[in-house]
Structure formats: C-alpha cells, structure tokens
Write a protein that holds these residues in place. Structure first.
Motif, PDB file in Angstrom:
ATOM      1  N   ARG A  67       0.802  -1.229   0.000  1.00  0.00           N
ATOM      2  CA  ARG A  67       0.000   0.000   0.000  1.00  0.00           C
ATOM      3  C   ARG A  67       0.834   1.278   0.000  1.00  0.00           C
ATOM      4  NH1 ARG A  67      -0.595  -2.449   5.006  1.00  0.00           N
ATOM      5  NH2 ARG A  67      -0.093  -1.237   6.884  1.00  0.00           N
ATOM      6  N   GLU A  68       2.044   1.227   0.536  1.00  0.00           N
ATOM      7  CA  GLU A  68       2.877   2.430   0.565  1.00  0.00           C
ATOM      8  C   GLU A  68       3.329   2.844  -0.831  1.00  0.00           C
ATOM      9  OE1 GLU A  68       3.201   4.310   3.083  1.00  0.00           O
ATOM     10  OE2 GLU A  68       2.205   2.940   4.481  1.00  0.00           O
ATOM     11  N   ALA A  69       3.216   1.930  -1.796  1.00  0.00           N
ATOM     12  CA  ALA A  69       3.632   2.241  -3.165  1.00  0.00           C
ATOM     13  C   ALA A  69       2.518   2.897  -3.978  1.00  0.00           C
ATOM     14  CB  ALA A  69       4.098   0.961  -3.873  1.00  0.00           C
ATOM     15  N   VAL A  70       1.336   3.047  -3.385  1.00  0.00           N
ATOM     16  CA  VAL A  70       0.205   3.650  -4.096  1.00  0.00           C
ATOM     17  C   VAL A  70       0.287   5.164  -3.954  1.00  0.00           C
ATOM     18  CG1 VAL A  70      -2.300   3.764  -4.324  1.00  0.00           C
ATOM     19  CG2 VAL A  70      -1.202   1.611  -3.667  1.00  0.00           C
ATOM     20  N   GLN A  71       0.676   5.821  -5.019  1.00  0.00           N
ATOM     21  CA  GLN A  71       0.828   7.271  -4.991  1.00  0.00           C
ATOM     22  C   GLN A  71      -0.533   7.965  -4.968  1.00  0.00           C
ATOM     23  OE1 GLN A  71       3.359   8.505  -8.220  1.00  0.00           O
ATOM     24  NE2 GLN A  71       5.031   7.141  -7.638  1.00  0.00           N
ATOM     25  N   GLY A  72      -0.634   8.978  -4.124  1.00  0.00           N
ATOM     26  CA  GLY A  72      -1.863   9.759  -4.044  1.00  0.00           C
ATOM     27  C   GLY A  72      -2.864   9.252  -3.032  1.00  0.00           C
ATOM     28  N   ALA A  73      -2.583   8.095  -2.426  1.00  0.00           N
ATOM     29  CA  ALA A  73      -3.497   7.546  -1.420  1.00  0.00           C
ATOM     30  C   ALA A  73      -3.116   8.088  -0.047  1.00  0.00           C
ATOM     31  CB  ALA A  73      -3.442   6.025  -1.426  1.00  0.00           C
TER      32      ALA A  73
END
Length: 255
Positions: A67-73
C-alpha cells in the motif's frame, strides 16, 4: 462521487471503482517487480472498464502489503480493517470473515464493519493459496480444475502432513500407489481446510461466516471448510475484491 480502492497484495493487485456504493470498474493484475507500475496499470484498467478518466476519481485509498507504493493515497488502512469494512458492505449480518489469500489465511471477527478480533496463519504455506498452486503442479492439473476435481472424489483419503513441503512428498506417494487424483485433490482440500478451521477456532467460530480471497473460488475447498466448521459459508460474487471494496468505501467516507 467516485472512490478508488487499491489492494496491493503480495501476489496480485486489485483495483476497484465505486460510484455511490456501486461498482463501475475493476481490475486485477499479477504483482511484478515494478510494483508502482503494476499498481498504475491496474488503476488504468479499472478506469478504462468504468469509461471514465483518472481525474474523475475523487477519493483514493490503499491497503495490502504494497500500500505504501500507491501514490496519491492518503488513507492506507490495514487489510484487517479493510476486509471487515468490505464484508459488512456485502453481507451486513456477517460476524466472522475467513480470508484466504495467496500467502496467508486469516479469520476476523466483525461487528458493524469493524474488526473486533483476528488471527493470522502466515508461517506455513499449507494454509494459503500457494499450497493449492503447488499441489496442482504436483498433480499436473490446472489450478482452475482443482476444485471441481475434488468434488468428484468418492473416497476419503487422510493426509497427515501439516507442512507444505512434507505434504508434497505425501502426494507423490499417493500418486505412486495409484490413488485417484480426485481423491488426492479432496485430501489436499481437507488438509488445508483443517488448518484454516483450527486457526479460526482460536478466536471462536461465530456464524454467519463469509469466505473471501481467491481460494473462495475453489469449490472443493469451500466444501471441505464447510464440513470442518459445520456451517454454510457466504461467498461474495468477487471474493478477491473484498479488501479493495472495503478500502474504496473508507476512501469515500474519509472524503
């Protein structure tokens, strides 16, 4: 409002788009070495399926090990919380969710969309989807054929091994003794269901119970787990997307 939920798991990435609580687009992709690119590709597929553009998304949240790789979340809850929220949306009366993914199995006690207790089996592959994948290769059958084959079994064959490595050796021995593949497939489902059932009983089995994760599509395993728990399980239409649905709902609520 359109909210997007991303479940970036260890093996697959699930992306789903909700408009006013209804699914308008979804996608699932295998997670590769370039995680951020794979996440972006999953989002693009879901956006294309919905017939919208990325700028139409008003809220974005992510869960899963990546989840840390999801930009903008901005919102990144645990999979436990996301799963509890998602299953409550799908089955409001559910008191327990059993979620069996590729790398781990977990049982979550739920109340009104919140997780009140949980237990995880993450130390042995014999309680996760990779176990069935490995056994499918040993039996030389397609993963999608595993469940239907197990349902054709007419003989109960005990499997004593509690470890994925030893189980494979036991399966090879059964093959050499000309045990029917249908009976071996059932034995594997029963063994895996036994591990998941034992894990679930550590926090008390509380019906109604739902089953999520990709393994929920394996009807042979579903039958074995129902027999072990002595309950009828509720299966969502898209069992792999429960966490993604939950986190999409949480994104909309946060917005």
């Amino acid at each position: 409002m359109i909210s997007c939920g991303i479940d970036a798991g260890s093996r697959t990435i699930k992306a789903i788009l909700l408009r006013d609580g209804k699914t308008i687009g979804k996608a699932i992709r295998v997670a590769g070495l370039e995680l951020e690119q794979d996440i972006a590709a999953a989002m693009d597929e879901a956006v294309a399926a919905a017939g919208i553009s990325r700028k139409d998304i008003t809220a974005l949240a992510a869960t899963g090990s990546g989840r840390e790789a999801v930009q903008g979340a901005k919102l990144k809850p645990t999979t436990i919380g996301a799963a509890a929220r998602g299953i409550h949306f799908l089955f409001p009366d559910v008191r327990m969710l059993i979620d069996v993914g590729a790398e781990e199995g977990r049982a979550i006690q739920c109340e009104r969309g919140k997780a009140t207790n949980f237990v995880i089996n993450e130390k042995c592959a014999a309680g996760a989807g990779t176990f069935i994948e490995s056994m499918s290769r040993t039996l030389e059958i397609a993963v999608n054929d595993f469940g239907p084959m197990a349902l054709k079994s007419t003989n109960l064959v005990p499997m004593n091994a509690q470890c994925a490595v030893f189980a494979e050796s036991e399966v090879v021995s059964l093959i050499h003794t000309r045990t029917a593949k249908e009976d071996i497939a059932r034995a594997i489902c029963d063994a895996m269901a036994g591990r998941i059932g034992s894990m679930s009983r550590r926090i008390s089995v509380t019906p109604p119970i739902a089953l999520a994760g990709g393994v929920a599509r394996n009807k042979g395993f579903v039958r074995s787990l129902e027999n072990d728990l002595k309950v009828e399980l509720l299966i969502p239409p898209d069992p792999e997307f429960v966490c993604a649905i939950g986190v999409a709902l949480m994104a909309g609520e946060e917005k």
